[in-house]
Enzyme design. Structure first.
Site, PDB file in Angstrom:
ATOM      1  N   SER A 169      87.101  87.302  11.270  1.00 61.23           N
ATOM      2  CA  SER A 169      86.125  86.339  11.771  1.00 61.23           C
ATOM      3  C   SER A 169      84.943  86.252  10.822  1.00 61.23           C
ATOM      4  O   SER A 169      84.633  87.213  10.112  1.00 61.23           O
ATOM      5  CB  SER A 169      85.610  86.773  13.141  1.00 61.23           C
ATOM      6  OG  SER A 169      84.736  87.888  13.018  1.00 61.23           O
ATOM      7  N   ASP A 170      84.273  85.101  10.800  1.00 63.05           N
ATOM      8  CA  ASP A 170      82.953  85.070  10.193  1.00 63.05           C
ATOM      9  C   ASP A 170      82.080  86.011  11.013  1.00 63.05           C
ATOM     10  O   ASP A 170      82.381  86.296  12.177  1.00 63.05           O
ATOM     11  CB  ASP A 170      82.388  83.648  10.181  1.00 63.05           C
ATOM     12  CG  ASP A 170      81.358  83.458   9.071  1.00 63.05           C
ATOM     13  OD1 ASP A 170      80.803  84.461   8.599  1.00 63.05           O
ATOM     14  OD2 ASP A 170      81.097  82.299   8.686  1.00 63.05           O
ATOM     15  N   CYS A 171      81.010  86.493  10.418  1.00 60.61           N
ATOM     16  CA  CYS A 171      80.328  87.649  11.004  1.00 60.61           C
ATOM     17  C   CYS A 171      79.833  87.402  12.422  1.00 60.61           C
ATOM     18  O   CYS A 171      78.940  86.593  12.658  1.00 60.61           O
ATOM     19  CB  CYS A 171      79.231  88.124  10.086  1.00 60.61           C
ATOM     20  SG  CYS A 171      79.943  88.906   8.619  1.00 60.61           S
ATOM     21  N   ASP A 172      80.466  88.120  13.327  1.00 60.29           N
ATOM     22  CA  ASP A 172      80.233  88.069  14.757  1.00 60.29           C
ATOM     23  C   ASP A 172      80.518  86.716  15.386  1.00 60.29           C
ATOM     24  O   ASP A 172      79.875  86.301  16.355  1.00 60.29           O
ATOM     25  CB  ASP A 172      78.830  88.563  15.119  1.00 60.29           C
ATOM     26  CG  ASP A 172      78.897  89.993  15.647  1.00 60.29           C
ATOM     27  OD1 ASP A 172      79.993  90.410  16.079  1.00 60.29           O
ATOM     28  OD2 ASP A 172      77.879  90.692  15.634  1.00 60.29           O
ATOM     29  N   SER A 173      81.523  86.010  14.848  1.00 55.52           N
ATOM     30  CA  SER A 173      81.978  84.774  15.499  1.00 55.52           C
ATOM     31  C   SER A 173      82.460  85.028  16.916  1.00 55.52           C
ATOM     32  O   SER A 173      82.377  84.143  17.774  1.00 55.52           O
ATOM     33  CB  SER A 173      83.123  84.142  14.690  1.00 55.52           C
ATOM     34  OG  SER A 173      82.660  83.578  13.504  1.00 55.52           O
TER      35      SER A 173
END
Length: 780
Positions: free
Chosen positions: A302-306
């Site tokens: 995931s993109d960071c904390d998606s």
């Protein structure tokens, strides 16, 4: 005698020296302890690990992963769902940080990489948009190879990981997008070629084994992600409404190429929603397409904390556990940051996800680490184990950074006899502008610490006597010092104005609102040009394009160059081009629009094709129907090239089955799959276009040959589409023949309204420069 014995003072100094030596030795020991790479299966240090099958390098990766996963408790498995895995000491698995970045050089933006005394910096190449402007596929791969070598060298001293979340292959759909600078531009073909070449440069080992990785690349941000923060619209909550046609022929091709052709080890899903679903929780996009259709050999991150975003910002789910479960069941393997690790147990206990799904996710993660050799014991005894600080910032690597910037620089205007400047004729050069002495600005975003900087002013001053006036306090240029700048220009033999943007104007989480040069830069440029007595060179440093119609039409501005964000050696490259040591050969990888475009086109409209009913002009050179300031592919040279089409078919006939409906009725198109795509009559299913290129000028130069097609007007087909490109270097009066291989069903097909590829029947036009060749596709 005193000389042969220690006095009290000498004894005190000896004691202090001894303590200092002990202190330095302790620090050195700590430093050495920190300067070792992290790795699992340290059989030498812990012989008991040799009994674990997952440490047996003689077994295949699948068997090793199965063994490892089977030894973990549920609590331990959950640890490996997050990017900061704390490790399992009882199995000899150390903590590992997955997040490293290498967009255009090793970066310390990710928490898995840091610079230190051992490796204080790494080679900083031009920002991607400028490298893409070189249209040199071998250069894309060469940069990737250098970056992976420096990354391995840093890993070996404990300064970096092995998993790098680069490249960014999103389409640069709108000129206001702050992250467009990170991408290879607006064209799916160029973006795909860049993606594959850079991924191969990063990943491929010297042995060429596809199951081994030098470092692991990651193509991001999947998918239809190109709005960050525009007016009241933010990437965390933006729902990209994309039709099937645009998804298939614009947004997805670079990602497909990454996986299918580049064998990339990872794909990162984005923050935004696509058609109402968060990409990191969409099983069709993740399990269905990436892993199902494209057969990803690796992990999805995931993109960071998606995963947190789809709960906290998008309110897509009611609980944190549900957010974790939906993403894992959709096909997500790894969450950048900590959210999944904190709430996965909650999801399991609630019955929202079972342990089998977690096993599947971490198996993909472990398999990637095994391909990297992380579970093979001491890296010093493996390939690349001999790399170290000596292999970072080498003279060759830094020269490649300079050459990459030179190859990408695009000359957009050059009045007769203006450039190159003659070092012997120019006695005084005025260097003016807020980016004229730029350092950090030259790197763009996602940069690391460069080996060194050479600013435009420094680069130019190495060749001729130069005087400097910033003209503006910064790129925002609220109150330009026009008087001082104009006076300097009036006293000099030539003027170089270095203007444009920096990360305060365009970057991640910051989109532009207009296409004008920031602040009062235009006023400064115009007044300086008016006062100048000699040639005036306008240099634009930026990621995206600007409406510089004023400069294009101003006769006093004799030359215009776009230099992107040119990296650590930007000043040297700019000087090389201005003084003619390098013949410019870059071409724009994106359209430069007029301000009127953005005044009537909201960033949030994802449609690529024009709509006559409401005046929507479409996007990118493939569909845009309006006027441009500079077009995709524009770029001048100090020499000229002629083109001639030597060979291309005029007619191709697809051999349809007797039962095919188009044998008995008129059809606009036929499916781009089927027996007729294996058999064609006339020109053949696969044909070759032969082109002669000649350098008709009086100096050596490089040239990119573009082969475009214009298909029949069916299914909202592109106005023009890049079929292929090739960069060549020719000496004075030298010529060569280039051959483009074309597959009818793959290369001459278009995407219909429901996302299916069709071969358009009728007249196609092949374009090479100003030449056009008519080709008819029919059925028989």
């Amino acid at each position: 005698m005193a000389s042969s014995s220690l006095t009290g003072r000498n004894r005190a100094l000896f004691s202090v020296s001894t303590l200092l030596l002990c202190f330095l030795l302790c620090i050195s020991e700590q430093s050495n302890a920190q300067s070792s790479p992290v790795f699992a299966c340290d059989v030498t240090g812990n012989p008991s690990l040799a009994g674990f099958r997952f440490c047996n390098t003689g077994l295949n990766i699948k068997s090793r992963v199965t063994d490892l996963v089977g030894r973990l408790t549920l609590e331990e498995k959950i640890v490996f769902l997050g990017s900061k895995a704390i490790g399992v000491s009882r199995l000899g698995i150390p903590a590992y940080n997955w997040w490293s970045e290498a967009l255009h050089g090793v970066s310390d933006l990710g928490s898995g990489t840091s610079f230190s005394g051992q490796v204080p910096g790494a080679t900083s190449f031009p920002q991607v948009i400028l490298t893409a402007a070189s249209y040199n596929v071998s250069l894309f791969q060469a940069i990737g190879k250098v970056v992976s070598t420096e990354a391995r060298a840093m890993y070996n001293v404990g300064s970096a990981g092995l998993t790098f979340w680069s490249p960014n292959v999103n389409i640069f759909r709108d000129p206001r997008w702050g992250r467009g600078q990170e991408t290879p531009g607006e064209d799916p073909e160029l973006s795909s070629k860049y993606a594959v070449a850079y991924v191969r440069g990063l990943q491929e080992t010297d042995g060429g084994d596809p199951n081994r990785l030098k470092v692991a690349a990651c193509c991001k941000h999947y998918t239809a992600y190109d709005v960050d923060n525009w007016k009241d619209v933010h990437r965390f909550t933006f729902n990209a409404v994309v039709n099937q046609q645009d998804m298939a022929d614009t947004f997805q091709p670079p990602f497909k190429s990454c996986v299918v052709d580049g064998n990339v080890a990872s794909v990162m899903c984005s923050y935004n929603q696509v058609n109402g679903k968060p990409t990191c929780a969409d099983p069709d996009l993740l399990s269905g397409v990436i892993r199902g259709q494209w057969k990803l050999n690796g992990y999805i991150v995931s993109d960071c904390d998606s995963v947190d975003v789809l709960y906290t910002n998008q309110h897509y789910v009611k609980t944190k556990g549900e957010a974790v479960a939906k993403s894992i069941l959709a096909g997500l393997d790894l969450n950048c940051d900590h959210f999944t690790g904190e709430h996965a147990m909650e999801a399991v206990k609630a019955g929202l996800v079972n342990e089998t799904a977690i096993d599947k996710a971490i198996s993909n993660n472990f398999a990637t680490l095994m391909r990297l050799g992380f579970f093979d014991g001491d890296p010093k005894k493996q390939p690349y184990g001999g790399l170290g600080p000596k292999d970072v910032c080498t003279a060759d690597n830094q020269e490649l950074a300079r050459d990459a910037a030179r190859q990408g620089i695009v000359m957009l205007k050059n009045s007769a006899g203006s450039l190159p400047l003659s070092p012997s004729a120019i006695k005084t050069l005025a260097v003016i502008g807020p980016n004229a002495n730029a350092t950090l600005t030259m790197l763009g975003n996602y940069h690391g610490k460069p080996c060194k900087y050479t600013t435009p002013l420094q680069g130019l001053a190495e060749t001729v006597s130069s005087t400097y006036q910033p003209g503006c306090s910064n790129v925002a240029c609220p109150e330009p010092d026009i008087g001082s700048a104009a006076a300097l220009a009036a006293s000099a033999d030539a003027v170089v104005l270095v203007m444009g943007a920096d990360q305060s104007i365009e970057q991640e989480d910051l989109d532009r609102l207009d296409l004008y040069l920031p602040g009062k830069q235009q006023e400064l440029v115009t007044q300086v040009a008016k006062a100048a007595k000699g040639p005036v060179v306008l240099v634009i440093m930026s990621g995206g394009g600007f409406d510089i119609t004023f400069a294009k039409n101003d006769e006093k501005i004799t030359s215009i160059m776009w230099v992107g964000y040119p990296g650590q050696a930007g000043g040297l490259a700019i000087a090389d081009v201005i003084f003619g040591r390098h013949n410019p050969s870059g071409n724009l990888p994106m359209t430069w629009y007029a301000q009127s475009y953005v005044e009537k086109v909201p960033m949030t409209n994802m449609n690529m094709r024009p709509d006559k009913s409401n005046g929507y002009p479409g996007r990118t050179y493939r569909f845009y129907t309006g006027e441009t300031v500079y077009a995709f592919g524009d770029g001048l040279s100090y020499t000229n090239f002629s083109h001639q089409i030597l060979k291309a078919p005029n007619l191709i006939s697809l051999d349809l089955d007797d039962s095919h409906a188009c044998r008995s009725s008129e059809c606009q198109s036929v499916d781009a799959i089927g027996p007729h795509c294996d058999n064609a009559v006339g020109g053949g299913l696969n044909f070759e276009v032969q082109l002669k290129v000649r350098n008709v000028g009086d100096r050596e130069g490089s040239h990119t040959l573009f082969l475009f097609t214009t298909p029949p007007e069916v299914h909202g087909s592109p106005r023009k589409h890049l079929l292929g490109f090739e960069k060549i270097r020719l000496g004075e009066k030298e010529e060569t023949v280039l051959r483009f291989k074309v597959n009818v069903c793959k290369d001459l097909s278009v995407v219909d309204e429901i996302g299916k590829r069709k071969v358009a029947l009728g007249h196609h036009l092949l374009h090479v420069g100003s030449l056009k060749h008519s080709l008819t596709i029919s059925v028989s």
